[in-house]
Design an enzyme around this catalytic site. Structure first.
Site, mmCIF file in Angstrom:
data_model
loop_
_atom_site.group_PDB
_atom_site.id
_atom_site.type_symbol
_atom_site.label_atom_id
_atom_site.label_comp_id
_atom_site.label_asym_id
_atom_site.label_seq_id
_atom_site.Cartn_x
_atom_site.Cartn_y
_atom_site.Cartn_z
ATOM 1 N N HIS A 1 17.964 -11.263 -21.592
ATOM 2 C CA HIS A 1 17.250 -10.368 -20.677
ATOM 3 C C HIS A 1 16.987 -9.000 -21.313
ATOM 4 C CE1 HIS A 1 15.650 -9.051 -16.960
ATOM 5 N NE2 HIS A 1 16.651 -8.300 -16.601
ATOM 6 N N CYS A 2 17.446 -8.780 -22.555
ATOM 7 C CA CYS A 2 17.343 -7.419 -23.103
ATOM 8 C C CYS A 2 16.407 -7.303 -24.300
ATOM 9 C CB CYS A 2 18.733 -6.934 -23.513
ATOM 10 S SG CYS A 2 19.827 -6.745 -22.112
ATOM 11 N N ILE A 3 16.758 -7.960 -25.398
ATOM 12 C CA ILE A 3 16.068 -7.653 -26.660
ATOM 13 C C ILE A 3 14.582 -8.052 -26.654
ATOM 14 C CG2 ILE A 3 16.130 -7.949 -29.174
ATOM 15 C CD1 ILE A 3 19.149 -8.041 -28.904
#
Ligand SMILES: NC(=O)c1ccc[n+]([C@@H]2O[C@H](COP(=O)([O-])OP(=O)(O)OC[C@H]3O[C@@H](n4cnc5c(N)ncnc54)[C@H](O)[C@@H]3O)[C@@H](O)[C@H]2O)c1
Length: 454
Positions: free
Chosen positions: A274-276
């Site tokens: 969900h981030c990078i």
């Protein structure tokens, strides 16, 4: 100005409540970020209200079922027994809260623009129920300016203290958890600074205070954009090395002996979670709003996004070398979480590879102890298999992830062709083709001709 001296609320009621652990903390959004944070606050002596809009999740949690891998059912049950942790979907239950920590999703829209609708929805809930002089901290990853944009106008109606503190949790990481991961905290006024500092110092070992909410927001995007760019660069290096017939893995090991000025990254299937994959797009969007487009961010995004297709192209080359049409191939993907040791398949590039091969007509299975089942692109659910079920009718085993439970011996001993995208096995065996090591592709022919030998 010395912020510790500024303002007039050093002895405010909320500060005293924080110091005496009498403050009631509400965590909004009980996912990979919110739940470990809630448990950390409980461990530190606060009463915590867990609020989530997902009724089903809350019911399961009340029944002692943890929604995330990093918190076991047992841990959750033990915490619930102590009666300091209440769970709710009802905003009305939050009216006694002193502190709100917002940990809701920040996805991208289809056009890669930020979707902060969950943050806005959380803000609406807080606004409706919060009392004067409460403390609100946004922890979701987002573009600079979001905290002010969404929560800034609260003060026109009721006084709140406001901060942004990026969550850095690394699911599956057994060394760094909430407690010992330094926490960046940004505020925009001296009173919020004091409250934020006091609160975060009471739950984590080290707090790094920055001069504004925007700096804190930007620091999170910098961290993840840094990873995205470096991973993309290593994926590009693997391609260059394949063309030049140079071993990327030996090259990286050599460069990594430099004790300064080099940080080791390795090639793989691209970036997931969900981030990078998302945060650099938040940054790119923010830059564009300010009239600047980043070549680095866009290039890294393109390289990482294209990586699953590149790996599938290599799979097709490997299968051609062993005279196996993709349509009649049986392929097993080893790894399914977006990274090793994770049950999270959001943006999983292993899943993308699974689907790409499936769409080309291959029969595809996967192995990942952490991911019990997946929904593939055909809408059907598939359960993982075990390495013991990989028999000689399998044409190719593709290794996409590492994990703690990896049975290296079992993988090494399968009598099938292996495509090791992450050089997990560091193998010299004749059945292993390694990404970024062009001369290992001749192992396809070797595999056909020779029996397995080291
Ligand atoms: N997952 C990670 O490793 C990680 C690490 C660092 C930062 N982050 C960031 O933290 C944020 C949360 O990520 P996550 O992985 O925990 O997401 P998640 O999907 O696991 O959890 C979010 C939770 O918020 C709930 N929710 C949605 N809208 C809500 C609302 N209006 N009110 C209350 N609850 C609501 C959802 O039901 C869900 O349970 C994101 O901004 C993400 O980028 C995630």
């Amino acid at each position: 100005m010395n912020l510790d001296q500024g303002g007039n609320s050093l002895d405010s009621q909320l500060l005293r409540k924080i110091k005496s652990k009498q403050a009631i903390v509400t965590v909004i959004g009980l996912g990979y970020v919110g739940l470990p944070l809630a448990l950390r606050c409980l461990t530190c002596g606060f009463k915590v209200i867990g609020f989530d809009t997902d009724q089903n999740k809350i019911e399961k949690m009340k029944a002692g079922q943890s929604p995330i891998q990093d918190i076991s059912d047992y841990q959750l049950q033990e915490v619930l027994k102590q009666n300091h942790f209440s769970l709710t979907t009802n905003g009305g239950d939050l009216k006694n809260a002193d502190i709100f920590l917002v940990c809701v999703p920040t996805p991208l829209k289809e056009n890669y623009e930020p979707d902060i609708s969950f943050v806005k929805a959380a803000a609406d809930i807080i606004f409706d129920c919060c009392k004067e002089d409460c403390f609100v901290a946004l922890e979701s990853s987002t573009y600079p300016g979001t905290t002010k944009q969404v929560f800034g106008n609260f003060n026109e109606y009721k006084k709140i203290f406001l901060a942004y503190s990026p969550e850095r949790v690394d699911p599956g990481n057994e060394i760094y958890e909430v407690k010992n991961t330094p926490k960046v905290v940004g505020t925009d006024d001296p009173e919020s600074y004091k409250i934020a500092k006091a609160f975060y110092q009471s739950i984590v070992d080290k707090v790094h205070i920055v001069t504004s909410t925007e700096v804190a927001e930007m620091s999170k995007l910098l961290e993840n954009s840094f990873r995205s760019i470096n991973i993309a660069f290593m994926n590009e290096m693997a391609e260059i090395c394949e063309h030049l017939k140079i071993d990327i893995w030996n090259t990286i090991e050599a460069a990594a002996t430099k004790p300064f000025g080099f940080m080791k990254f390795t090639p793989g299937v691209g970036v997931g979670g969900h981030c990078i994959p998302l945060d650099p797009m938040y940054l790119e969007w923010a830059a564009q709003q300010a009239g600047h487009s980043s070549e680095f961010l866009n290039l890294a995004h393109r390289v990482n996004k294209g990586q699953p297709q590149r790996i599938v192209n290599n799979v097709l080359e490997i299968l051609t070398q062993v005279d196996k049409p993709i349509k009649t191939s049986r392929i097993v993907v080893y790894g399914m979480g977006y990274k090793g040791n994770s049950s999270d398949i959001r943006e999983s590039k292993s899943l993308e590879i699974f689907n790409l091969l499936y769409l080309l007509g291959a029969k595809v299975d996967y192995i990942d102890e952490n991911v019990k089942s997946i929904i593939a692109c055909d809408g059907h659910s598939y359960e993982g298999i075990t390495i013991q079920e990989v028999t000689s009718d399998c044409d190719l085993l593709i290794i996409t992830n590492d994990c703690n439970q990896c049975d290296y011996q079992a993988i090494q001993s399968v009598d099938v062709l292996i495509y090791d995208v992450i050089n997990l096995l560091k193998s010299k065996r004749k059945n292993v083709v390694i990404y970024g090591k062009k001369d290992s592709y001749q192992n396809c022919q070797n595999f056909q001709k020779e029996s397995l030998s080291i």
